[in-house]
Write an enzyme that holds these catalytic residues in place. Structure first.
Site, mmCIF file in Angstrom:
data_model
loop_
_atom_site.group_PDB
_atom_site.id
_atom_site.type_symbol
_atom_site.label_atom_id
_atom_site.label_comp_id
_atom_site.label_asym_id
_atom_site.label_seq_id
_atom_site.Cartn_x
_atom_site.Cartn_y
_atom_site.Cartn_z
ATOM 1 N N ARG A 51 4.633 71.828 60.314
ATOM 2 C CA ARG A 51 4.265 72.936 60.975
ATOM 3 C C ARG A 51 2.552 72.851 61.137
ATOM 4 O O ARG A 51 2.018 73.669 61.827
ATOM 5 C CB ARG A 51 4.572 74.183 59.984
ATOM 6 C CG ARG A 51 5.833 74.453 60.375
ATOM 7 C CD ARG A 51 6.287 75.726 59.269
ATOM 8 N NE ARG A 51 6.426 75.238 57.739
ATOM 9 C CZ ARG A 51 7.017 74.939 56.986
ATOM 10 N NH1 ARG A 51 8.425 74.637 57.320
ATOM 11 N NH2 ARG A 51 6.747 74.798 56.062
ATOM 12 N N GLU A 80 7.178 70.028 42.236
ATOM 13 C CA GLU A 80 7.652 70.786 41.217
ATOM 14 C C GLU A 80 8.905 69.847 40.395
ATOM 15 O O GLU A 80 8.989 69.777 39.292
ATOM 16 C CB GLU A 80 8.008 72.161 41.411
ATOM 17 C CG GLU A 80 8.310 72.945 40.031
ATOM 18 C CD GLU A 80 8.709 74.457 40.639
ATOM 19 O OE1 GLU A 80 8.945 75.269 39.656
ATOM 20 O OE2 GLU A 80 8.385 74.821 41.657
#
Length: 173
Positions: free
Chosen positions: A61, A98
């Site tokens: 993006r 994460e």
């Protein structure tokens, strides 16, 4: 069009990509021509007089915003991509997420010596991807002028992870 009006065009998608995540979907913003133009205009206005010599867009993006910004600034766009997508010699960096790790690459010859680079992505969350991209840009010979985002999720404290880089975002949640 105000930044609040731009923020109002961003769609919230619950439980994407995982349960409990409220995804900020920018497709509704970029699908609105005047709003998309306003985002580009605001960012170009900020960087027009900063002697930027290259814009680095983060896959994928970041390409959406990086290309028109580079065009308006009259400089080139350097893609920072996932592994195996760039055809020439690259630098690669692995970084922590994460849950697990990821990798990014940049062409070794992406920048002229002394290049002043604006790094752009759509959203700042925890900062891991953009921190890794910034290290790659420096490894390839660029100097990071600023890290720019359309959206910043303040509650994830990504900005803190990016010190000492300068960070700019148009919309904060």
């Amino acid at each position: 069009m105000s930044t609040q009006e731009l923020a109002d065009l961003i769609r919230n998608v619950p439980d994407f990509p995982l349960p409990g995540i409220m995804f900020k979907d920018i497709t509704t913003l970029i699908g609105n021509g005047p709003a998309f133009k306003k985002v580009i205009d605001l960012l170009v206005e900020r960087y027009r007089d900063q002697n930027i010599t290259a814009v680095a867009g983060i896959e994928s993006r970041g390409f959406i915003f990086g290309a028109p910004i580079a065009l308006e600034l009259g400089v080139g766009l350097v893609p920072v991509r996932k592994p195996g997508k760039l055809p020439a010699d690259t630098y690669q960096i692995e970084y922590s997420l994460e849950y697990g790790t990821n990798k990014l690459e940049i062409h070794r010859d992406a920048f002229e010596p002394g290049a002043r680079v604006l790094v752009i992505d759509d959203l700042l969350a925890t900062g891991g991807t953009i921190a890794a991209a910034s290290k790659l840009i420096e490894q390839a010979g660029g100097t990071v002028v600023e890290l720019a985002f359309v959206v910043e999720l303040n509650f994830l404290n990504g900005r803190e992870k990016l010190a000492p880089y300068s960070v700019h975002s148009l919309i904060q949640y």
